[in-house]
Scaffold this active site. Structure first.
Site, PDB file in Angstrom:
ATOM      1  N   THR A  38     -14.579  -5.027  19.963  1.00 50.82           N
ATOM      2  CA  THR A  38     -15.128  -3.693  19.669  1.00 50.82           C
ATOM      3  C   THR A  38     -14.673  -3.235  18.292  1.00 50.82           C
ATOM      4  OG1 THR A  38     -15.133  -3.172  22.011  1.00 50.82           O
ATOM      5  CG2 THR A  38     -15.174  -1.298  20.493  1.00 50.82           C
ATOM      6  N   ALA A  56      -6.142  -8.160   6.208  1.00 53.30           N
ATOM      7  CA  ALA A  56      -6.246  -9.376   5.393  1.00 53.30           C
ATOM      8  C   ALA A  56      -5.518 -10.569   5.998  1.00 53.30           C
ATOM      9  CB  ALA A  56      -5.733  -9.109   3.990  1.00 53.30           C
ATOM     10  N   ALA A  91      -8.035  -2.484   3.891  1.00 54.93           N
ATOM     11  CA  ALA A  91      -8.211  -1.087   3.463  1.00 54.93           C
ATOM     12  C   ALA A  91      -6.915  -0.419   3.008  1.00 54.93           C
ATOM     13  CB  ALA A  91      -8.822  -0.287   4.614  1.00 54.93           C
ATOM     14  N   CYS A 130      14.852 -10.603   3.755  1.00 51.53           N
ATOM     15  CA  CYS A 130      16.044 -10.821   4.568  1.00 51.53           C
ATOM     16  C   CYS A 130      15.656 -11.538   5.845  1.00 51.53           C
ATOM     17  CB  CYS A 130      16.675  -9.479   4.897  1.00 51.53           C
ATOM     18  SG  CYS A 130      18.376  -9.651   5.322  1.00 51.53           S
ATOM     19  N   GLN A 172      -4.886  -7.429  -3.442  1.00 51.25           N
ATOM     20  CA  GLN A 172      -4.162  -6.607  -4.420  1.00 51.25           C
ATOM     21  C   GLN A 172      -5.056  -6.197  -5.597  1.00 51.25           C
ATOM     22  OE1 GLN A 172      -1.165  -5.317  -4.065  1.00 51.25           O
ATOM     23  NE2 GLN A 172      -0.482  -6.453  -2.260  1.00 51.25           N
TER      24      GLN A 172
HETATM   25  C1  PLP Z   1      -1.959 -10.655  -1.142  1.00 49.05           C
HETATM   26  C2  PLP Z   1      -1.922 -10.179   0.280  1.00 49.05           C
HETATM   27  N1  PLP Z   1      -2.599 -10.842   1.221  1.00 49.05           N
HETATM   28  C3  PLP Z   1      -2.587 -10.468   2.506  1.00 49.05           C
HETATM   29  C4  PLP Z   1      -1.868  -9.370   2.920  1.00 49.05           C
HETATM   30  C5  PLP Z   1      -1.872  -8.989   4.373  1.00 49.05           C
HETATM   31  O1  PLP Z   1      -2.710  -7.878   4.571  1.00 49.05           O
HETATM   32  P1  PLP Z   1      -2.721  -7.054   5.934  1.00 49.05           P
HETATM   33  O2  PLP Z   1      -1.518  -6.168   5.870  1.00 49.05           O
HETATM   34  O3  PLP Z   1      -3.990  -6.286   5.909  1.00 49.05           O
HETATM   35  O4  PLP Z   1      -2.678  -8.011   7.048  1.00 49.05           O
HETATM   36  C6  PLP Z   1      -1.135  -8.638   1.978  1.00 49.05           C
HETATM   37  C7  PLP Z   1      -0.325  -7.483   2.397  1.00 49.05           C
HETATM   38  O5  PLP Z   1       0.861  -7.493   2.372  1.00 49.05           O
HETATM   39  C8  PLP Z   1      -1.160  -9.055   0.616  1.00 49.05           C
HETATM   40  O6  PLP Z   1      -0.475  -8.401  -0.321  1.00 49.05           O
END
Ligand code: PLP
Length: 412
Positions: free
Chosen positions: A255, A86, A216, A341, A195
């Protein structure tokens, strides 16, 4: 937890530490692993190899997975672009739209409580003077103020990016209402649904979503595999971040991670079949935890709207204790403290600060994330752990004594 209590729990079969950090990541579902394994061994082909059966079998597996991912959000398979997760999907949505629509406008609307992948992508566009960004504040319960939102549009606005559920507080934004407003104004709507996916139904058509980020590993699939939904009909234009062999409709070259994608597809298939029952069960466990903490501890705050919230989320501040000491005292349970932190000094969470919490309240917040594999026994153990730790730490807390005194005398 007293050593007697701990020994009894372990003897009764409880495995420590207990994982209650399912917003950070989730364990791989064994059914997902089983689906992936053949693609890490014998079926190792490159999905872009079109001249032999190894490639065809990999491509068929990718396309089957694409169908499952699409089905979970009411999209069609051709609208799914696989990415590395994401963070990449968020970057692709924000920067890709800004570049592709540069001839139409240069203004983006988002929230101060978004994930850093959105906030920092927006800030980079601002810094390079490619876009102007409105970072809208949220109400004390974490929700978007819809009036303020409507006033933020300009005739240069090209994109609204607002998450479906917050990763710290679990607060759910009204995405259908936001989508309706964006569609009326002809502005693209992107949502980071990382989420919410697999926990609550999301339908890209009902919510008028143009772009959606997914990953995923937040729903029992593998890490390093995600997707961006990009609406077709009419086609949403997104400039790629990664150029190369032209994979994924030339929006994301490279890929394909076949085994990861197969696992992602299986995770979506399971989520679609089990979401309704599972979300109910998880909400029950979360409420059990919340109710015990509220019954046995005073001076606690629930952060964020309690009803408009992910089923597995509980974010609570335990006032008048030291945050680091509390985390140390509950090391048998894996939860997230809200302070990040950086350079050795704990910084209060920007999300909780945006809800109006003081530094002190933000620093003693704990995010509990209940998930698929948690049991009642684990929840009960975690509740006892936290209650005992907070009570013990407060025995030595002058702030707690004076708060109690003020309560009993009615002084502020
Ligand atoms: C709301 C949200 N967006 C994006 C991410 C980032 O996802 P990824 O770990 O797949 O890069 C997270 C994960 O911490 C998330 O909670």
């Amino acid at each position: 937890m007293s050593s007697n209590g701990k020994d009894r729990a372990v003897a009764a079969g409880l495995k420590l530490p207990i994982y209650l950090d399912n917003h950070a990541t989730t364990p791989l579902d064994p059914r997902v692993l089983d689906a992936m394994l053949p693609y890490l061994t014998g079926k190792f082909g490159n999905a872009a190899s079109h001249s032999h059966s190894f490639g065809w079998e990999a491509e068929a597996a990718v396309e089957a997975a694409r169908m499952h991912v699409a089905a979970l959000i009411g999209a069609s398979p051709a609208e799914i672009v696989f990415t590395s997760g994401a963070t990449e999907s968020d970057n692709l949505a924000v920067k890709g739209v800004a570049e592709a629509l540069a001839d139409q406008g240069d203004h983006i609307i988002t929230l101060t409580t978004e994930h850093k992948a959105i906030l920092d992508s927006c800030k980079r566009l601002e810094k390079s003077k490619r876009c102007r960004v409105t970072f809208l504040p949220v109400l004390p319960d974490g929700l978007l103020d819809l009036d303020q939102f409507q006033k933020a549009f300009t005739d240069r606005t090209i994109l609204v990016t607002i998450m479906a559920a917050n990763n710290e507080t679990g607060v759910l934004q009204p995405i259908e209402e936001i989508g309706r407003i964006c569609r009326e104004r002809g502005v693209l709507f992107h949502s980071d649904a990382v989420q919410a996916m697999g926990k609550l139904p999301i339908d890209v058509k009902t919510a008028n979503l143009d772009l959606v980020s997914l990953t995923a590993h937040k729903y029992y699939g593998p890490k390093g595999c995600g997707a961006l939904y990009v609406r077709q009909h009419p086609n949403v234009r997104v400039a790629p971040l990664i150029d190369g062999g032209g994979h994924e409709h030339a929006m994301r070259s490279g890929t394909l991670n076949v085994a990861g994608i197969v696992g992602f597809g299986k995770a979506c298939e399971i989520a679609r079949a089990e979401m309704a029952e599972e979300s109910c069960r998880i909400a029950g466990l979360r409420n059990r935890l919340r109710d015990r903490l509220l019954a046995e501890l005073d001076e606690v705050i629930i952060n964020g709207h309690m009803e408009l919230r992910l089923p597995g989320n509980l974010n609570m501040s335990f006032l008048h204790v030291d945050g680091e000491s509390l985390m140390g005292a509950i090391s048998d349970i894996a939860v997230s403290s809200s302070s990040a932190c950086s350079s050795g000094t704990p910084q209060p969470s920007y999300v909780l600060k945006a809800l109006g919490l003081s530094d002190a309240a933000a620093n003693v917040a704990i995010r509990f994330g209940v998930g698929r594999f948690n049991t009642e026994a684990e929840i009960d153990y975690a509740a006892t752990c936290v209650i005992e730790a907070v009570k013990k730490l407060r025995e030595r807390s002058p702030q707690y004594s004076s708060a109690r005194q003020n309560d009993s005398t009615g002084k502020p």
